[in-house]
Design an enzyme around this catalytic site. Structure first.
Site, PDB file in Angstrom:
ATOM      1  N   ASP A 253       0.682  -0.828   0.294  1.00 59.07           N
ATOM      2  CA  ASP A 253      -0.576   0.297   0.275  1.00 59.07           C
ATOM      3  C   ASP A 253       0.760   0.958  -0.055  1.00 59.07           C
ATOM      4  O   ASP A 253       0.417   2.333  -0.417  1.00 59.07           O
ATOM      5  CB  ASP A 253      -1.464  -0.130   1.316  1.00 59.07           C
TER       6      ASP A 253
HETATM    7  C1  LIG Z   1      -2.438  -4.329  -5.507  1.00 61.02           C
HETATM    8  S1  LIG Z   1      -3.201  -4.111  -4.117  1.00 61.02           S
HETATM    9  C2  LIG Z   1      -1.854  -4.104  -3.060  1.00 61.02           C
HETATM   10  C3  LIG Z   1      -2.928  -3.620  -1.393  1.00 61.02           C
HETATM   11  O1  LIG Z   1      -4.263  -3.084  -0.966  1.00 61.02           O
HETATM   12  C4  LIG Z   1      -4.678  -4.447  -0.543  1.00 61.02           C
HETATM   13  O2  LIG Z   1      -5.263  -3.702   1.200  1.00 61.02           O
HETATM   14  P1  LIG Z   1      -7.027  -3.443   1.122  1.00 61.02           P
HETATM   15  O3  LIG Z   1      -7.888  -4.968   0.566  1.00 61.02           O
HETATM   16  O4  LIG Z   1      -6.926  -3.522   2.630  1.00 61.02           O
HETATM   17  O5  LIG Z   1      -7.331  -2.476   0.333  1.00 61.02           O
HETATM   18  C5  LIG Z   1      -3.738  -5.416   0.529  1.00 61.02           C
HETATM   19  O6  LIG Z   1      -2.900  -4.964   1.756  1.00 61.02           O
HETATM   20  C6  LIG Z   1      -2.750  -5.457  -0.853  1.00 61.02           C
HETATM   21  O7  LIG Z   1      -1.456  -6.048  -0.565  1.00 61.02           O
END
Ligand SMILES: CSC[C@H]1O[C@H](OP(=O)(O)O)[C@H](O)[C@@H]1O
Length: 381
Positions: A253
């Site tokens: 992220d």
């Molecule tokens: C390519 S997605 C990157 C990252 O985003 C996800 O978090 P969320 O589902 O809370 O938006 C997850 O940390 C992924 O690794």
């Protein structure tokens, strides 16, 4: 390929990921408020996807204003309108840098457009919409390159002489987290398409269950040989010589300038396990996730989410599993009154990361044992 985002000239729809994999329902996003709510509630999630949806939500709103003849004639007024909407959209989720990165870049583009001699409000709006729409195709291209670069690195550095590999991934980083193909799951897709993937393992990824609901859905959809494990099984899986996992590949992220990485909660634990078991630990992320302005993981804000996401779970009743009109129920799974801690992300120190896979290549630590993420942004890179 599964599509989290559908967009065409101001018409934006997203797949409601709170209902996947049991219900596949696209919902319209007509303006910034719709976009903000969809991101905040995690109907759409994934660092690249939330940035793209936010920018296209504003595009949809601008298309509607144009249709109603309400675009300000003065370029400065149009630029001010866009700037205020971007400032609102970035408040939806704080940790993934992609959203604020996109807002900063597109604000600069509209400011430059507004500064052009004779620019009108329509010109500024057109410049924003063009830049927002370009994000969809660019993200897909980046992901396919990330997949290629990651698969190559794994076969060169983690195959241990085997013609095929077993890898573990966490959370969801595929077509449902991006404009398509995915980042870490894109690496899995590339290994599979090159016929060098023996098996993929995905963790459940409590409490939102991105792994059991979304990544498992993508792997089954693509017919990639895969096994779901609970988060608590990861250590035993890495210790299992039969499974023979030789690499863990996760998304991100926000990657700080020194390589410290914010990613879904549970990532840090997997990195510690990887170090203990001599398994390569890789982060896959486009340059839009690399944040040179953040010096280290200490400076990354970790989003805290509602307790109900830990104390309940949503799904169809077993007896309804094969009905066409499935209805999802929410059931409580924890003792009422218990305190809950629900950080959405954790920080993996650069020391535990073997490589950061990007569309420009795989960044490894130098002889000083440090990542220099800034090298990615040098013209020669
Ligand atoms: C390519 S997605 C990157 C990252 O985003 C996800 O978090 P969320 O589902 O809370 O938006 C997850 O940390 C992924 O690794």
């Amino acid at each position: 390929m599964l599509q989290a985002i559908k967009y065409d000239q101001g018409h934006l729809e997203i797949l409601d990921q709170l209902q996947l994999p049991f219900v596949e329902k696209y919902i319209p996003i007509q303006n910034c408020e719709d976009g903000w709510e969809a991101i905040k509630s995690m109907k759409v999630r994934g660092a690249p996807a939330i940035a793209i949806v936010a920018m296209l939500a504003l595009s949809s709103e601008l298309f509607a204003l144009k249709a109603a003849g309400k675009i300000p004639s003065a370029s400065s007024e149009a630029q001010q309108y866009i700037s205020e909407k971007l400032a609102y959209l970035v408040t939806s989720r704080p940790t993934a840098v992609n959203l604020s990165d996109a807002a900063r870049k597109l604000e600069a583009i509209t400011t430059e457009s507004a500064a052009q001699a004779g620019a009108s409000g329509q010109d500024v709006v057109a410049a924003f919409i063009r830049a927002a729409e370009e994000m969809l195709g660019k993200d897909l291209e980046d992901n396919q390159q990330i997949g290629h670069n990651g698969a190559k690195w794994i076969m060169e550095n983690a195959a241990k002489g085997s013609p095929n590999v077993a890898v573990l991934t966490h959370c969801n980083t595929g077509s449902l987290a991006t404009s398509g193909y995915g980042t870490a799951l894109g690496v899995v897709r590339s290994l599979s398409s090159q016929n060098v993937l023996r098996h993929a393992y995905c963790t459940e990824t409590r409490p939102y269950n991105q792994g059991s609901r979304l990544t498992a859905f993508e792997l089954v959809h693509d017919k990639i040989p895969a096994t779901l494990v609970t988060d608590s099984m990861a250590a035993s899986l890495l210790a299992d010589a039969k499974a023979g996992v030789s690499a863990i590949v996760v998304g991100a992220d926000r990657v700080a300038a020194n390589g410290d990485t914010a990613n879904k909660i549970g990532t840090y634990g997997l990195a510690v396990l990887a170090k203990h078991h001599g398994v390569k630990f890789l982060v896959a992320a486009p340059l839009t996730t690399i944040d040179l302005a953040t010096k280290s993981g200490d400076d990354i804000v970790i989003e805290q989410r509602p307790s109900i996401e830990v104390t309940s779970i949503k799904g169809p009743r077993q007896q309804d599993a094969n009905n066409s009109s499935i209805s999802l129920e929410t059931v409580l799974t924890a003792a009422p009154g218990i305190n809950v801690w629900n950080p959405a992300f954790d920080i993996t120190p650069a020391a535990l990361i073997d490589g950061v896979i990007t569309e420009k290549g795989v960044v490894e630590k130098g002889s000083d044992g440090q990542f220099q993420m800034s090298t990615l942004f040098n013209d020669s890179a």
